[in-house]
Enzyme design. Sequence first.
Site, PDB file in Angstrom:
ATOM      1  N   CYS A 125       3.919   7.525 -14.820  1.00 23.77           N
ATOM      2  CA  CYS A 125       4.190   7.895 -16.013  1.00 23.77           C
ATOM      3  C   CYS A 125       4.938   9.355 -15.346  1.00 23.77           C
ATOM      4  O   CYS A 125       4.275  10.157 -13.957  1.00 23.77           O
ATOM      5  CB  CYS A 125       3.349   8.615 -17.359  1.00 23.77           C
ATOM      6  SG  CYS A 125       2.596   7.357 -17.995  1.00 23.77           S
TER       7      CYS A 125
ATOM      8  N   ARG B  79       8.710   5.903  -9.812  1.00 20.42           N
ATOM      9  CA  ARG B  79       7.164   6.195  -9.676  1.00 20.42           C
ATOM     10  C   ARG B  79       6.777   5.160 -10.521  1.00 20.42           C
ATOM     11  O   ARG B  79       5.192   4.467 -10.386  1.00 20.42           O
ATOM     12  CB  ARG B  79       6.409   6.974 -10.390  1.00 20.42           C
ATOM     13  CG  ARG B  79       6.780   8.715  -8.988  1.00 20.42           C
ATOM     14  CD  ARG B  79       6.370   9.228 -10.403  1.00 20.42           C
ATOM     15  NE  ARG B  79       4.739   9.453 -10.969  1.00 20.42           N
ATOM     16  CZ  ARG B  79       4.121  10.052 -10.166  1.00 20.42           C
ATOM     17  NH1 ARG B  79       4.390  11.007  -8.658  1.00 20.42           N
ATOM     18  NH2 ARG B  79       2.625  10.261 -10.675  1.00 20.42           N
TER      19      ARG B  79
ATOM     20  N   TRP C 268       5.069   4.359 -18.486  1.00 22.51           N
ATOM     21  CA  TRP C 268       4.510   3.072 -18.276  1.00 22.51           C
ATOM     22  C   TRP C 268       3.445   3.625 -18.916  1.00 22.51           C
ATOM     23  O   TRP C 268       2.053   3.726 -19.477  1.00 22.51           O
ATOM     24  CB  TRP C 268       3.728   3.649 -16.724  1.00 22.51           C
ATOM     25  CG  TRP C 268       3.205   2.540 -15.922  1.00 22.51           C
ATOM     26  CD1 TRP C 268       4.240   1.047 -15.519  1.00 22.51           C
ATOM     27  CD2 TRP C 268       2.156   2.179 -16.090  1.00 22.51           C
ATOM     28  NE1 TRP C 268       3.425   0.880 -14.649  1.00 22.51           N
ATOM     29  CE2 TRP C 268       1.617   0.493 -15.093  1.00 22.51           C
ATOM     30  CE3 TRP C 268       0.801   2.149 -16.701  1.00 22.51           C
ATOM     31  CZ2 TRP C 268       1.004  -0.549 -15.214  1.00 22.51           C
ATOM     32  CZ3 TRP C 268      -0.436   1.699 -16.420  1.00 22.51           C
ATOM     33  CH2 TRP C 268      -0.650   0.265 -14.891  1.00 22.51           C
TER      34      TRP C 268
ATOM     35  N   ASN D 206       1.821  13.383 -19.336  1.00 24.97           N
ATOM     36  CA  ASN D 206       1.420  11.689 -18.429  1.00 24.97           C
ATOM     37  C   ASN D 206      -0.661  11.555 -18.606  1.00 24.97           C
ATOM     38  O   ASN D 206      -1.126  12.989 -18.839  1.00 24.97           O
ATOM     39  CB  ASN D 206       1.124  12.200 -17.485  1.00 24.97           C
ATOM     40  CG  ASN D 206       2.792  11.768 -16.777  1.00 24.97           C
ATOM     41  OD1 ASN D 206       3.544  11.164 -17.399  1.00 24.97           O
ATOM     42  ND2 ASN D 206       3.227  12.438 -15.575  1.00 24.97           N
ATOM     43  N   GLY D 207      -1.276  10.313 -18.425  1.00 29.30           N
ATOM     44  CA  GLY D 207      -2.583  10.617 -18.556  1.00 29.30           C
ATOM     45  C   GLY D 207      -3.082  10.325 -19.846  1.00 29.30           C
ATOM     46  O   GLY D 207      -2.363   9.213 -20.582  1.00 29.30           O
TER      47      GLY D 207
ATOM     48  N   GLU E 235      -3.054  -7.066   3.516  1.00 28.71           N
ATOM     49  CA  GLU E 235      -2.422  -6.414   3.064  1.00 28.71           C
ATOM     50  C   GLU E 235      -0.031  -6.958   3.912  1.00 28.71           C
ATOM     51  O   GLU E 235       0.067  -6.253   2.819  1.00 28.71           O
ATOM     52  CB  GLU E 235      -2.056  -5.074   4.418  1.00 28.71           C
ATOM     53  CG  GLU E 235      -0.480  -3.920   5.068  1.00 28.71           C
ATOM     54  CD  GLU E 235      -0.309  -3.628   3.240  1.00 28.71           C
ATOM     55  OE1 GLU E 235      -1.964  -3.228   2.134  1.00 28.71           O
ATOM     56  OE2 GLU E 235       0.238  -2.828   2.963  1.00 28.71           O
TER      57      GLU E 235
ATOM     58  N   LYS F 100       1.963  -7.276   0.486  1.00 24.47           N
ATOM     59  CA  LYS F 100       3.262  -6.681   0.715  1.00 24.47           C
ATOM     60  C   LYS F 100       4.254  -7.399   0.057  1.00 24.47           C
ATOM     61  O   LYS F 100       4.927  -7.813  -0.774  1.00 24.47           O
ATOM     62  CB  LYS F 100       3.620  -6.765   2.159  1.00 24.47           C
ATOM     63  CG  LYS F 100       3.538  -4.925   2.634  1.00 24.47           C
ATOM     64  CD  LYS F 100       4.287  -4.066   1.996  1.00 24.47           C
ATOM     65  CE  LYS F 100       3.099  -3.353   0.557  1.00 24.47           C
ATOM     66  NZ  LYS F 100       2.254  -2.195   0.811  1.00 24.47           N
TER      67      LYS F 100
ATOM     68  N   GLU G 154       3.604  -8.172  -4.374  1.00 26.61           N
ATOM     69  CA  GLU G 154       4.076  -6.956  -5.082  1.00 26.61           C
ATOM     70  C   GLU G 154       5.312  -6.821  -4.838  1.00 26.61           C
ATOM     71  O   GLU G 154       6.100  -6.773  -6.114  1.00 26.61           O
ATOM     72  CB  GLU G 154       3.846  -5.741  -4.060  1.00 26.61           C
ATOM     73  CG  GLU G 154       2.678  -5.303  -4.356  1.00 26.61           C
ATOM     74  CD  GLU G 154       2.535  -3.946  -3.107  1.00 26.61           C
ATOM     75  OE1 GLU G 154       1.835  -2.920  -3.557  1.00 26.61           O
ATOM     76  OE2 GLU G 154       2.680  -3.852  -2.210  1.00 26.61           O
TER      77      GLU G 154
ATOM     78  N   HIS H 222     -13.581 -22.589   3.754  1.00 22.78           N
ATOM     79  CA  HIS H 222     -14.550 -22.530   2.878  1.00 22.78           C
ATOM     80  C   HIS H 222     -14.288 -22.594   1.246  1.00 22.78           C
ATOM     81  O   HIS H 222     -14.763 -22.537   0.090  1.00 22.78           O
ATOM     82  CB  HIS H 222     -15.649 -21.324   2.962  1.00 22.78           C
ATOM     83  CG  HIS H 222     -16.010 -21.795   4.234  1.00 22.78           C
ATOM     84  ND1 HIS H 222     -16.996 -22.329   4.233  1.00 22.78           N
ATOM     85  CD2 HIS H 222     -16.356 -20.553   5.126  1.00 22.78           C
ATOM     86  CE1 HIS H 222     -17.309 -21.588   5.768  1.00 22.78           C
ATOM     87  NE2 HIS H 222     -17.042 -20.771   6.034  1.00 22.78           N
TER      88      HIS H 222
ATOM     89  N   LYS I  52       4.402   3.621  -8.602  1.00 22.75           N
ATOM     90  CA  LYS I  52       3.430   4.483  -7.112  1.00 22.75           C
ATOM     91  C   LYS I  52       2.404   4.304  -6.984  1.00 22.75           C
ATOM     92  O   LYS I  52       1.628   4.688  -6.093  1.00 22.75           O
ATOM     93  CB  LYS I  52       5.002   5.513  -6.718  1.00 22.75           C
ATOM     94  CG  LYS I  52       4.531   5.604  -5.764  1.00 22.75           C
ATOM     95  CD  LYS I  52       5.302   4.856  -4.536  1.00 22.75           C
ATOM     96  CE  LYS I  52       4.628   4.858  -3.470  1.00 22.75           C
ATOM     97  NZ  LYS I  52       4.889   4.425  -2.045  1.00 22.75           N
TER      98      LYS I  52
HETATM   99  C1  G6P Z   1      -0.396   2.091  -6.064  1.00 25.01           C
HETATM  100  C2  G6P Z   1       0.243   1.847  -5.631  1.00 25.01           C
HETATM  101  C3  G6P Z   1       0.332   1.329  -4.198  1.00 25.01           C
HETATM  102  C4  G6P Z   1      -0.950   2.246  -3.600  1.00 25.01           C
HETATM  103  C5  G6P Z   1      -2.169   2.251  -4.388  1.00 25.01           C
HETATM  104  C6  G6P Z   1      -2.836   3.551  -3.861  1.00 25.01           C
HETATM  105  O1  G6P Z   1      -1.076   1.047  -6.678  1.00 25.01           O
HETATM  106  O2  G6P Z   1       1.084   0.599  -5.553  1.00 25.01           O
HETATM  107  O3  G6P Z   1       1.485   0.843  -3.503  1.00 25.01           O
HETATM  108  O4  G6P Z   1      -1.522   1.417  -2.497  1.00 25.01           O
HETATM  109  O5  G6P Z   1      -1.424   2.905  -6.276  1.00 25.01           O
HETATM  110  O6  G6P Z   1      -2.522   4.606  -4.257  1.00 25.01           O
HETATM  111  P1  G6P Z   1      -2.622   5.886  -3.463  1.00 25.01           P
HETATM  112  O7  G6P Z   1      -1.711   7.106  -3.184  1.00 25.01           O
HETATM  113  O8  G6P Z   1      -3.965   6.418  -3.188  1.00 25.01           O
HETATM  114  O9  G6P Z   1      -2.315   5.445  -1.273  1.00 25.01           O
END
Ligand code: G6P
Length: 613
Positions: A2, A27, A79, A105-106, A486, A490, A493, A509, A608
């Site tokens: 949010c 975000r 969100w 927010n929250g 990672e 990517k 996502e 396995h 984000k």
């Molecule tokens: C969200 C984002 C990710 C990020 C994670 C941790 O899930 O979509 O891209 O890696 O949060 O975020 P931070 O700001 O703590 O690195």
Amino acid sequence: MCGIVGYIGKADATSVLINGLRRLEYRGYDSAGLAILDGDRVLISKSPGKVANLKEQTRLAWSPELCHRVGTGIAHTRWATHGPPTEVNAHPHLDQSEDIALVHNGIIENYRPIRARLEGIGHHFYSETDTEVLAHLIGECDKGDLFQAVCDALHQVKGTFGIAVLSAREPGKIITARRGSPIVIGVGDGETIIASDASAIVAHTQRVVYLDDNDIAIVTADSVEIRDLNNVPVTREIAELGIDAAAAEKGGFGHFMLKEIHEQPESLGNAIRGRLDMDLGSSVLAGMGTSPRDLAELNRVVLVGCGTSLHAGLVGEYAFEDMADVHAEVEQAAEFRYRNPLLGSRDFVIAISQSGETADTLAAVREAKQKGAFVMSLCNVVGSTIARETGRGVYLHAGPEISVASTKAFTSQVAVLLMMALKLGRGRRLSLDEGNRFAKEIEAIPALVGRVILQSARIAELAKEYYQAQHAFFIGRGPMYPVALEGALKLKEISYIHAEGYHAAELKHGPIALLEKGTPIIALACDIPGKDKTLGNIEECRARGARILGIITEGDDEAAEYMDDYIAIPRSNALVSTIPAVVALQLFAYHVANLRGCEIDQPRNLAKSVTVE
Ligand code: G6P
């Protein structure tokens, strides 16, 4: 997640709010809304979906004069947590009198009993949200002083909040407060902007005040007065943002993600520059706040984070054990905070967070501090909550990362972790020569990454062979194992292809049962220790018809033989080569997602910065 924007000043409030919301779009959100003051009433406009929908809806519903009314307003991107992303659940929410509007927010954890109590005295609720309950509670507490009403209401709620409140009965002010959800106040010339994220402020001013938890502020066009929830004045310094408004634009690239991938030689340069000392064969990271004695007596390094930051921590684990001869472990922050971890003052806890606001990582920081550990952070956003609460650590200086999928923050996190490992190593067992060699490898990282980026067009061609896949597996060993995780993250996502990262030895396995003719295996097979074993695992996959895309070292003809396709990265030390390798995978994921026509910068359901547990 949010986003909040509030505005009070000499400009047309609706336009400022909508432009601010646009800056927060990255975000992740699912609906948006805004409220402005129109004489003695509050006007609200809301819409599911994008900020563009909200803009259009407001234009159709309001007169041109209202759309350009100078004054006061608050706005929000939501969100969904409580109730689906519908117009009625979108913020702002009104109190019972419809004079007070709130964006939040929250999460208000005890909203159910409060709602039941208010319903018992005649309140009617339209939405399923916890926020509407807080709006009604503020209205119920309002006996002619909005500030006091907000204080009284916040004393009754449990949970987290970043809020902005306006009232038609008290025009000319906005009340804003925070607990666990960031609020930044931009102090302009005859105007004040409130936001949950500085990117909504940069277009107006560089001068900002960050609220701390339990701060509440009365904001007018010319003043910001901050108190605590018991009405005791508190002083917060004005800080300089240091973010260039242009850095938040796409700069000719089709997507922020592609722009940020291309920025990596520069962002890595910014992370590394001035932090290596070739004479000492070490790194200069004064922000860590460690003495030689701390390093010598160090017992353990614990790295905590979520998502991509967690993967950076996993590379760090290899680096600390290899370079610094210290036991290192990585833990998902949400698990760490509830596990009652065993910690002492000789344990370094390193919280890794791009945003510096992730709820679980912040809670992990607080738990580690409570247990007396030596806590530091690795954040990108200057002045973020985690950076401030740890008070020690290293900033990434990667610049604003707008794409939800993290790229340049990840590579800078790894680069800084390598420098931390070098510093610890020199304080413990590394010789000057060894330290010097490693420092030179680190110094070369931006150039190595530049060479991978030059291959973007070729990787786009390769992506044509893979973009229709339904599943993909990423495999690696040693420090390339987290790179496999990672790379898979990517791809899933942003392209929505189901992708899994595995240790190369682990595939047999279980997951190997899923291999069919043509299943993509993306194999991290650089010329580093363990390569031969990985090549053996690749053979097992080939025997089952998989299509192999290798990430190999330039000039390694032997490895190339095993691959259907490959991307070659420059030769470097095993730990250092994780960075160019991951850049190759970022480009691969980007080009695959682009061919699939995905909404790359704002993938569905993602946010984000995740400020809820
Ligand atoms: C969200 C984002 C990710 C990020 C994670 C941790 O899930 O979509 O891209 O890696 O949060 O975020 P931070 O700001 O703590 O690195």
